[in-house]
Design an enzyme around this catalytic site. Structure first.
Site, PDB file in Angstrom:
ATOM      1  N   ASP A   1      83.805   4.594  33.929  1.00 18.90           N
ATOM      2  CA  ASP A   1      82.754   3.729  34.467  1.00 18.90           C
ATOM      3  C   ASP A   1      81.460   3.882  33.684  1.00 18.90           C
ATOM      4  O   ASP A   1      80.713   2.910  33.496  1.00 18.90           O
ATOM      5  CB  ASP A   1      82.519   4.041  35.947  1.00 18.90           C
TER       6      ASP A   1
ATOM      7  N   TYR B   1      92.091   0.976  50.748  1.00 20.39           N
ATOM      8  CA  TYR B   1      92.019  -0.460  50.503  1.00 20.39           C
ATOM      9  C   TYR B   1      93.382  -1.047  50.168  1.00 20.39           C
ATOM     10  O   TYR B   1      94.198  -0.441  49.482  1.00 20.39           O
ATOM     11  CB  TYR B   1      90.968  -0.826  49.449  1.00 20.39           C
TER      12      TYR B   1
ATOM     13  N   HIS C   1      84.491  -2.674  39.473  1.00 23.01           N
ATOM     14  CA  HIS C   1      85.807  -2.990  38.942  1.00 23.01           C
ATOM     15  C   HIS C   1      86.218  -4.417  39.283  1.00 23.01           C
ATOM     16  O   HIS C   1      85.862  -4.944  40.337  1.00 23.01           O
ATOM     17  CB  HIS C   1      86.848  -2.016  39.502  1.00 23.01           C
TER      18      HIS C   1
ATOM     19  N   LYS D   1      90.858  -7.547  47.596  1.00 20.04           N
ATOM     20  CA  LYS D   1      90.859  -6.226  48.220  1.00 20.04           C
ATOM     21  C   LYS D   1      90.340  -6.309  49.649  1.00 20.04           C
ATOM     22  O   LYS D   1      89.427  -7.085  49.944  1.00 20.04           O
ATOM     23  CB  LYS D   1      89.986  -5.259  47.420  1.00 20.04           C
TER      24      LYS D   1
END
Length: 203
Positions: free
Chosen positions: A168, A132, A62, A72
């Site tokens: 995905d 995250y 991503h 992140k």
């Protein structure tokens, strides 16, 4: 904590110091000042995510449009994952390359990846829980993916049959994403990070 740069520019591995006794363990898994000293600016915390995954699940690759992108700071609070950073920045000397970092509830390492880099992970245990911190909130239409099983990326996932979400599984290959103009350029990413450093310097 020890912060080590990865082979991909803009990504670091963070290893905390753990203090344990018969009661348990204490550690600082994130320190904005230590990270900012290495990255060059503080992480602008805008959103915190948490996911649990069955063993063999792969999430990613991503990334988000730059600007503002989405930096992140990732750790595994329960179980174990292989965390993967992918360089999707057109013009980068490491474009298309990836690096994996094992994250688990033993060493308590974390990974920081800056705007424009791709992120994915594979759950190595049942119920692997990943937390995250993100520099920007989720923006529908501005977040994208590259197929994690793309042979051009050749990511060595440590499971025989990775389990993917429908989204995905339908993601474009690296070549398709580049040809369609989805991928950010290294120059754009660097320029955006420079603006954050300048803003921080003026405070």
């Amino acid at each position: 904590m020890k912060i080590r740069p990865l082979t991909i520019e803009g990504a670091w591995e963070v290893t905390p110091v753990q203090h344990g006794d018969d009661r348990g363990t204490f550690l600082e898994w994130y320190r904005f000042d230590h990270l900012a000293a290495v990255v060059g600016h503080p992480l602008d915390l805008a959103q915190a995510n948490l996911s649990t995954s069955a063993r063999g699940v792969v999430r990613g690759v991503h990334f988000a449009d730059v600007p503002p992108g989405q930096a992140k700071y990732v750790t595994c609070v329960s179980g174990a994952v292989l965390d993967v950073v992918v360089d999707l920045r057109v013009g980068s000397p490491t474009f298309g390359q990836w690096e994996g970092v094992p994250l688990d509830d033993v060493d308590r390492r974390a990974v920081y990846l800056s705007e424009g880099l791709g992120h994915a992970f594979c759950a190595l245990t049942e119920g692997a829980t990943v937390a995250y911190l993100c520099s920007a909130t989720y923006r529908p239409g501005h977040e994208h993916g590259v197929h994690p099983l793309d042979p051009d990326l050749a990511i060595s996932w440590p499971v025989e049959a990775p389990s993917l979400s429908p989204k995905d599984a339908a993601a474009p290959s690296l070549t398709e994403a580049r040809e369609s103009g989805l991928l950010p350029s290294l120059e754009t990413c660097r320029d955006y990070v420079k603006t954050m450093r300048h803003f921080d310097d003026t405070q």
